[in-house]
Design a protein around this motif. Structure first.
Motif, short mmCIF file in Angstrom:
data_model
loop_
_atom_site.label_atom_id
_atom_site.label_comp_id
_atom_site.label_asym_id
_atom_site.label_seq_id
_atom_site.Cartn_x
_atom_site.Cartn_y
_atom_site.Cartn_z
N MET A 3 -53.27 24.62 18.08
CA MET A 3 -52.18 25.51 18.44
C MET A 3 -52.48 26.17 19.78
N GLN A 4 -51.47 26.31 20.59
CA GLN A 4 -51.58 27.05 21.84
C GLN A 4 -51.04 28.46 21.58
N PRO A 5 -51.93 29.47 21.41
CA PRO A 5 -51.45 30.81 21.10
C PRO A 5 -50.50 31.34 22.17
N LYS A 6 -49.48 32.05 21.71
CA LYS A 6 -48.49 32.60 22.64
C LYS A 6 -47.88 33.86 22.05
N SER A 7 -47.06 34.51 22.85
CA SER A 7 -46.31 35.68 22.40
C SER A 7 -45.02 35.21 21.74
N LEU A 8 -44.27 36.16 21.19
CA LEU A 8 -42.95 35.81 20.67
C LEU A 8 -42.11 35.21 21.79
N SER A 9 -41.25 34.29 21.44
CA SER A 9 -40.37 33.68 22.44
C SER A 9 -39.47 34.76 23.04
N PRO A 10 -39.11 34.62 24.31
CA PRO A 10 -38.16 35.58 24.90
C PRO A 10 -36.84 35.55 24.13
N VAL A 11 -36.17 36.68 24.08
CA VAL A 11 -34.88 36.75 23.39
C VAL A 11 -33.85 36.02 24.25
N GLY A 13 -30.43 34.97 25.99
CA GLY A 13 -29.37 35.82 26.51
C GLY A 13 -28.22 36.05 25.54
N GLN A 14 -27.67 34.97 24.96
CA GLN A 14 -26.54 35.13 24.05
C GLN A 14 -26.93 35.90 22.79
N THR A 15 -28.13 35.65 22.30
CA THR A 15 -28.61 36.37 21.12
C THR A 15 -28.69 37.86 21.41
N ALA A 16 -29.23 38.20 22.58
CA ALA A 16 -29.36 39.61 22.96
C ALA A 16 -27.99 40.28 23.08
N VAL A 17 -27.04 39.60 23.71
CA VAL A 17 -25.70 40.18 23.90
C VAL A 17 -25.03 40.44 22.55
N VAL A 18 -25.06 39.45 21.66
CA VAL A 18 -24.41 39.59 20.36
C VAL A 18 -25.13 40.65 19.52
N ALA A 19 -26.45 40.63 19.53
CA ALA A 19 -27.21 41.60 18.73
C ALA A 19 -26.96 43.03 19.22
N ARG A 82 -29.00 33.84 9.31
CA ARG A 82 -27.68 34.47 9.39
C ARG A 82 -27.64 35.85 10.03
N ALA A 83 -28.77 36.51 10.16
CA ALA A 83 -28.76 37.89 10.68
C ALA A 83 -29.11 37.90 12.16
N ILE A 84 -28.18 38.33 12.98
CA ILE A 84 -28.37 38.31 14.43
C ILE A 84 -29.50 39.24 14.86
N ASP A 85 -29.72 40.34 14.14
CA ASP A 85 -30.83 41.22 14.52
C ASP A 85 -32.18 40.59 14.23
N TRP A 86 -32.27 39.78 13.16
CA TRP A 86 -33.51 39.05 12.90
C TRP A 86 -33.71 37.98 13.97
N LYS A 87 -32.64 37.30 14.35
CA LYS A 87 -32.75 36.29 15.41
C LYS A 87 -33.24 36.94 16.70
N TYR A 88 -32.72 38.11 17.01
CA TYR A 88 -33.18 38.86 18.17
C TYR A 88 -34.69 39.16 18.03
N GLY A 89 -35.06 39.71 16.89
CA GLY A 89 -36.46 40.05 16.66
C GLY A 89 -37.39 38.86 16.81
N LEU A 90 -36.94 37.71 16.35
CA LEU A 90 -37.77 36.51 16.38
C LEU A 90 -37.62 35.70 17.67
N GLY A 91 -36.69 36.11 18.53
CA GLY A 91 -36.47 35.37 19.78
C GLY A 91 -35.82 34.02 19.55
N MET A 92 -34.90 33.96 18.59
CA MET A 92 -34.23 32.71 18.23
C MET A 92 -32.87 32.61 18.91
N GLU A 93 -32.47 31.38 19.19
CA GLU A 93 -31.11 31.13 19.69
C GLU A 93 -30.12 31.51 18.60
#
Length: 164
Positions: A3-11, A13-19, A82-93
């Motif tokens: 594994m290549q250790p990394k930080s959480l993925s960046p949020v 843009g669309q996820t951030a706007v909707v959240a 299904r939860a946009i705030d969780w997607k934001y938290g996890l940096g998911m599309e």
């Protein structure tokens, strides 16, 4: 392959706007991401996760949110879809389909196998102390195994509502 250790993925843009539109004051998942992102990096868990896959840092965040919201593994995996705030938290599309719920007990088992149960708790403790959320001599629990046990107990009870 390691594994290549990394930080959480960046949020994204669309996820951030909707959240931000859905939660103008934020939510626990969004605040965890914004204030504690450095806690949820892969590096402390690297020894337990050899093959690439879902980020152990992201799974650690899911575990914390799952415990905070008293969710089973199935429910937590569903929230990541299904939860946009969780997607934001996890940096998911916005359209990310998430992960299978069976990933969560495997994650916890690997933490236990490698003696990393306290790692997440210890990493969370100092930022929480600095934010005034915990104090010396308070009534908060000081053992991460209680968190892991509580999540296991939730999953032994089964889904809390139909459709899960």
């Amino acid at each position: 392959m390691s594994m290549q250790p990394k930080s959480l993925s960046p949020v994204p843009g669309q996820t951030a706007v909707v959240a931000r539109a859905a939660f103008p004051k934020g939510s626990p998942a969004m605040r965890a991401r914004d204030r504690l992102a450095e806690v949820f990096v892969d590096e402390p868990f690297a020894e337990a996760f050899g093959a690439p896959g879902i980020s152990p840092g992201a799974l650690a965040l899911v575990t914390v949110l799952q415990f905070a919201e008293n969710l089973t593994d199935r429910q937590a995996a569903a929230m990541a879809v299904r939860a946009i705030d969780w997607k934001y938290g996890l940096g998911m599309e916005r359209v990310d389909t998430g992960f299978d719920h069976t990933v969560l007990p495997r994650f916890r088992a690997r933490l236990s196998e490698h003696g990393l149960e306290r790692t997440l708790f210890d990493r969370l403790l100092e930022p929480c102390r600095q934010a005034g959320l915990v104090t010396a001599g308070g009534r908060q629990r000081t053992d991460a195994t209680h968190v892991i046990s509580a999540v296991r107990d939730l999953n032994l009870r089964g889904p809390a509502f139909s459709g899960q």
